[in-house]
Design an enzyme around this catalytic site. Structure first.
Site, PDB file in Angstrom:
ATOM      1  CE  LYS A  53      -3.659  -2.594   1.932  1.00  0.00           C
ATOM      2  NZ  LYS A  53      -4.248  -3.055   3.302  1.00  0.00           N
ATOM      3  CD  GLN A  97      -3.197  -4.667   6.471  1.00  0.00           C
ATOM      4  OE1 GLN A  97      -3.136  -3.728   5.931  1.00  0.00           O
ATOM      5  NE2 GLN A  97      -3.746  -5.973   6.136  1.00  0.00           N
ATOM      6  CG  ASP A 120      -9.876  -0.941   4.311  1.00  0.00           C
ATOM      7  OD1 ASP A 120      -9.663  -1.380   3.027  1.00  0.00           O
ATOM      8  OD2 ASP A 120      -9.134  -1.587   5.131  1.00  0.00           O
TER       9      ASP A 120
END
Ligand code: NAP
Length: 285
Positions: A53, A97, A120
């Protein structure tokens, strides 16, 4: 033989457009879009995802920050980090995460992220809006899969039977909503489904997100089907592979995504796109 659809190539094209957009902002002295990734602990898979990322953000010139926190952090401390990022006007996207250590309630953390920075698309607010067909952040993997289908000319899925194998919160479930919104007729299979092979073999579009190396062979696939393989696995020889036995089905399909270079690169690219989208909303308020 079916056409192999490289998500990596589609992602490259989308990234070129994003590079141009970010460069324009920079040239005009504007603030740049910023993604903050929060990593708790030292899980090797998470470290590798986070690196991917970071690299992608850097490639397109976007601001990015990695906040590394110890495995032992308490839920309250992590919530404080999220709250601080929520208040920071320079931050457009927040990604925590997963997975998180046992002492932390994953849901509590995801729910604490400001929905306007939920790049997300995991917040109940985003998922609810997706269900209601309202504008929102869409989870990156399902969004990337729809873009792959669009790229091969499947924009309107009227009359198409899509079978999704896997009902995870991050892939299967949001994907079902997206497919319905695109007029597909959708069947969902999971570990409790009986006669799964026979159901899969009726699919015009078969999307597999299970996490079992090469589970799907030619018996599961209808002639001319489009097959999208989400799985990322290691086989018995430690070789990266998907949930679909690529070599066994490739002659039967019309289109198929490979692993690697299929869905994975699209997921990261959609994360960048969601962050730019958040930036645009924030700056144009
Ligand atoms: P997950 O949370 O790991 O859940 C697996 C799903 O598969 C569950 O719904 C489970 O059913 C179902 N399942 C398990 N065994 C099955 C079987 N034998 N037959 C049919 N269904 C079965 O799912 P996920 O998070 O979507 O991940 C799946 C795979 O995709 C993993 O390999 C993951 O690494 C990969 N992935 C890739 C990307 C990408 O960007 N390419 C993104 C996300 C995930 P139950 O619900 O009944 O347990």
């Amino acid at each position: 033989m079916g056409i192999v659809v490289y998500g990596s190539e589609i992602a490259k094209k989308i990234k070129l457009e994003m590079i141009e957009k970010v460069k324009n902002l920079k040239d005009n002295g504007k603030r740049l879009p910023k993604l903050v990734v929060v990593l708790v602990g030292e899980n090797p898979a998470s470290i590798s995802y986070v690196k991917g990322k970071e690299k992608a953000c850097t490639e397109i010139g976007m601001e990015n920050e990695l906040i590394k926190l110890p495995e032992t952090i308490s839920q309250e401390e992590l919530l404080e980090v999220v709250k601080t990022l929520n208040k920071d006007d320079e931050v457009d996207g927040i990604l925590v995460q997963l997975p998180l250590p046992k002492q932390i309630d994953e849901h509590a953390i995801l729910h604490a992220i400001d929905p306007s920075k939920d790049v997300d698309g995991f917040h109940p607010h985003s998922l609810g809006k997706l269900m209601l067909q309202e504008e929102t952040f869409i989870s990156c993997t399902p969004k990337g899969i729809i873009r792959i289908l669009e790229e091969i000319g499947m924009k309107d899925l009227s009359g198409k039977h899509a079978v999704v194998i896997g009902r995870s919160n991050i892939v299967g479930r949001p994907l079902v909503q997206l497919l319905i919104n695109h007029n597909a007729t959708v069947t969902v299979c999971h570990s409790k489904t009986e006669n799964i092979e026979s159901i899969a073999s009726q699919a015009d579009i078969l999307i597999v997100s299970v996490g079992k190396p090469r589970l799907v062979n030619h018996n599961w696939v209808k002639d001319g089907a489009v097959v999208i393989d989400v799985g990322i696995n290691r086989d018995e020889n430690n070789k990266l592979c998907g949930d679909v036995d690529f070599d066994d089905v490739v002659d039967k399909v019309s289109y198929i995504t490979p692993v690697p270079k299929g869905v994975g690169p699209m997921t990261i690219t959609m994360l960048l796109e969601n962050t730019i989208h958040s930036y645009n909303i924030r700056e144009n308020k």
